[in-house]
Design a protein around this motif. Structure first.
Motif, PDB file in Angstrom:
ATOM      1  N   GLN A   1       0.830  -1.206   0.000  1.00 43.64           N
ATOM      2  CA  GLN A   1       0.000   0.000   0.000  1.00 43.64           C
ATOM      3  C   GLN A   1       0.864   1.255   0.000  1.00 43.64           C
ATOM      4  O   GLN A   1       0.580   2.232  -0.706  1.00 43.64           O
ATOM      5  N   LEU A   2       1.955   1.226   0.781  1.00 39.35           N
ATOM      6  CA  LEU A   2       2.870   2.372   0.802  1.00 39.35           C
ATOM      7  C   LEU A   2       3.563   2.535  -0.549  1.00 39.35           C
ATOM      8  O   LEU A   2       3.718   3.654  -1.045  1.00 39.35           O
TER       9      LEU A   2
ATOM     10  N   ASP B   1     -10.982   3.657  -3.454  1.00 38.44           N
ATOM     11  CA  ASP B   1     -10.797   3.376  -2.034  1.00 38.44           C
ATOM     12  C   ASP B   1     -11.354   1.992  -1.703  1.00 38.44           C
ATOM     13  O   ASP B   1     -11.780   1.241  -2.591  1.00 38.44           O
ATOM     14  N   VAL B   2     -11.388   1.633  -0.411  1.00 40.03           N
ATOM     15  CA  VAL B   2     -11.802   0.283  -0.020  1.00 40.03           C
ATOM     16  C   VAL B   2     -13.270   0.010  -0.334  1.00 40.03           C
ATOM     17  O   VAL B   2     -13.699  -1.145  -0.397  1.00 40.03           O
ATOM     18  N   ASP B   3     -14.039   1.064  -0.542  1.00 40.98           N
ATOM     19  CA  ASP B   3     -15.453   0.893  -0.889  1.00 40.98           C
ATOM     20  C   ASP B   3     -15.689   0.922  -2.391  1.00 40.98           C
ATOM     21  O   ASP B   3     -16.840   0.904  -2.842  1.00 40.98           O
ATOM     22  N   GLY B   4     -14.601   0.991  -3.168  1.00 42.57           N
ATOM     23  CA  GLY B   4     -14.744   1.037  -4.615  1.00 42.57           C
ATOM     24  C   GLY B   4     -15.085   2.408  -5.150  1.00 42.57           C
ATOM     25  O   GLY B   4     -15.438   2.548  -6.328  1.00 42.57           O
TER      26      GLY B   4
END
Length: 646
Positions: A79-80, A136-139
């Motif tokens: 992720q980094l 993001d994590v929610d698409g």
């Protein structure tokens, strides 16, 4: 394929075929037990250990044997690493069209992509780098941040190895700072990856949102330098891997499983065959490809990447040549080396943690006795270069700034406004920052006991980021708390003096800058060793109306404990800051007495393991946890040279 150089693609196919044959021959020799072939393989395996975390080195055999097990930090590091990869948008200078590619940050304000993406400064002037172009994590798509390129500041390109380094503006069009995204460290040594290991590519295929290709992606063809003669080694510039890439993936980083950048993705390698004496590119249906065929119909055998070690070797070669790019190459090499440091620093320079200006009283922790503060960003104009430590401050004597020895010099953080220097002058003191450790290596301070004002100190200023160096090279403020203090190296009391109120106010404000801070345990900083010795120095200066010069800093060791290993369960600090807590500090105090230069040197230990060793000059009695030492011993422990002391 219409806008791709057909000859270049054919050459890639020929290089690939040559590398395949060379590798087959070497592997055959290994199976036969040929000594030279086995020795070359052993050297590479040994070099591979250097790019593994200490805890993983004993598991190198499982890596070689194709294990699918990965430590959980693989996800966090990925992720980094992804944060530093962005989409390059370019417009063809003649106005004939536009396109997309990929690029990634490799040092503060410096991007790497392909030469065939940005062939000249003229191409780069019309290009941009977009970061955060991902879901993001929610698409839900994140707000993209668009940064202009600045080839006038730095541009270096090489058509043979197909790389281009170009400067990036420090802030996006919307004001977002570039240092929020960190950068990927580049290392010139080999051993980052072996044949048949998995590789990962982070890319913007077809200019779309950021994607990651990690499945079914192996280094398939990689002829080791250790198996080649010096002449062959000089031309061993590429490695090959299987993965899914599309147009727009050019300029992507190719990673090992430990997230070290091993290569710069260049292009796919197509299948070819001879048709009427001419080599042609082949479609998936076996027929010869037409010039305007899309990539989707071409049969690709592999992907070609330019090895990072060869890119850096080429940059070094250009820097020592008579080329008009020699200066740009030298500055590129210095920027990359300073940013990367040693392999121990890891593959990714972590972005500076978020800066939260809290407003709720409870959130500030006032009830728990935590000092409320607001972290601000002061303008560059607040830090003029005509201030700073004065080496001739002691009458009749000169005490120069500490001079870093060669290994340490390469690890110091360069200034953004003046890349030729690492010195950070403040009113009455000067510091320098270790880029990887994100801490000062020294503070040199002038104290004038005769100019200290009467009365109480004013209200404390807000703490500030230093605008002169990359935030990724400054302490991550989220680690500080009621337990871990922001320990001034140049103490506030030391520098709160001057000819008038404006000078004193400037000094006071300067002391509350993160480049004047080392993490210190509360008792050490506020009550015991550090505090007690500061009180004695300041008390002696005021009582005797003395001028005093103090040089001070941490003794940085790889064995210093990581903050993440010490944090309590209630800590809300960022994880993975890379901050280590220095166990020991050094301090040299100098003054003039009866026309003679006097000095005392100390080691201060946060573990209180050292014992005091007798009375000192100027009535300085070492508190428990402080031991006297010599300037020479401090020089040996810090890689700093100290002149001016007898």
């Amino acid at each position: 394929m219409g806008n791709i150089n057909r000859n270049a693609i054919i050459q890639a196919a020929e290089r690939y075929a040559g590398a395949v044959e060379k590798q087959k021959k070497l592997l055959s020799e290994q199976e036969e037990g040929t000594a030279d072939a086995l020795y070359g393989e052993a050297l590479m395996i040994d070099a591979r250990r250097d790019f593994l975390a200490p805890a993983d080195r004993s598991f190198l055999e499982s890596i070689i044997e194709d294990s699918d097990l990965m430590p959980l930090r693989y996800l966090a590091l990925g992720q980094l690493a992804a944060a530093a990869v962005g989409r390059v948008y370019l417009q063809v200078p003649d106005g004939s069209g536009s396109g997309f590619a990929t690029g990634f940050l490799v040092a503060p304000g410096l991007m790497l992509t392909n030469w065939h993406v940005l062939e000249s400064p003229k191409w780069a002037r019309g290009a941009t780098l977009t970061l955060d172009s991902e879901d993001d994590v929610d698409g839900i798509p994140k707000p993209p941040r668009v940064f202009r390129l600045n080839p006038n500041r730095l541009f270096l390109a090489d058509s043979e190895l197909d790389f281009c380094f170009v400067a990036v503006e420090p802030r996006a069009i919307d004001g977002t700072p570039l240092n929020r995204y960190g950068y990927l460290r580049l290392f010139p040594s080999t051993g980052k990856i072996l044949r048949n290991e998995y590789a990962t590519i982070i890319q913007h295929p077809n200019g779309r949102q950021k994607h990651l290709a990690s499945r079914n992606n192996k280094i398939t063809v990689y002829v080791y330098d250790t198996d080649l003669s010096p002449e062959e080694r000089a031309a061993n510039n590429f490695l090959y891997y299987s993965t899914d890439t599309l147009k727009g993936s050019s300029g992507s980083p190719v990673f090992s499983d430990q997230w070290y950048v091993v290569a710069l993705h260049r292009r796919g390698v197509p299948a070819t065959r001879m048709v009427r004496g001419r080599k042609v590119i082949v479609r998936t249906n076996g027929r010869a490809a037409a010039a305007d065929d899309p990539d989707e119909v071409i049969r690709y055998l592999s992907n070609e990447g330019v090895r990072v070690s060869r890119i850096l070797a080429r940059v070094a070669e250009i820097s020592g040549s008579e080329s008009e790019q020699a200066d740009a190459a030298a500055r590129t090499l210095e920027a990359v080396n300073l940013a990367s440091g040693s392999v121990e620093n890891g593959p990714v320079a972590k972005p500076t943690a978020r800066i939260s200006i809290l407003e709720e009283r409870d959130a500030l922790g006032i009830a728990a006795g935590i000092e409320p503060f607001e972290l601000v960003r002061r303008r560059l104009s607040k830090f003029p270069d005509d201030t700073g430590y004065d080496p001739d401050f002691l009458p009749g004597f000169t005490i120069p700034l500490p001079e870093p020895r060669t290994p340490l010099r390469t690890e110091l953080a360069p200034r953004l406004d003046r890349p030729d220097t690492y010195l950070l002058p403040f009113r009455h003191f000067t510091t320098a920052m270790h880029a990887a450790r994100r801490l000062p290596v020294f503070a040199a301070t002038n104290i004038d006991g005769g100019k200290k004002p009467d009365g109480a100190m004013p209200n404390r200023p807000s703490w500030s980021i230093d605008p002169r160096i990359d935030e990724a090279h400054q302490p991550d403020d989220s680690i500080f708390s009621n337990m871990v203090h922001r320990g001034h190296l140049a103490a506030r009391d030391y520098i709160y003096w001057g000819a008038d109120k404006d000078e004193m106010k400037q000094a006071d404000t300067h002391s509350f800058t993160l480049t004047n801070v080392c993490p210190q345990i509360r008792a050490f900083n506020a009550h015991k060793e550090w505090y007690e010795l500061e009180r004695q120095v300041m008390g002696g200066a005021e009582a005797e109306q003395l001028r005093i010069t103090e040089l001070v800093g941490p003794i940085l060791r790889a064995t210093d404990p990581a903050y993440d290993d010490l944090r309590g369960s209630a800590s809300d600090a960022e994880m993975g800051t890379g901050i280590r807590i220095p166990i020991k500090f050094w301090k040299i105090v100098a003054w003039v007495e009866a026309g003679e230069l006097k000095h005392s040197a100390f080691i201060l230990d946060q573990h209180a393991e050292l014992e005091a060793a007798g009375p000192l000059e100027m009535a300085l009695t070492p508190p428990a946890g402080v031991t006297p030492t010599t300037v020479e011993e401090i020089a040996d422990m810090t890689d700093l040279e100290f002149d001016g002391f007898k």
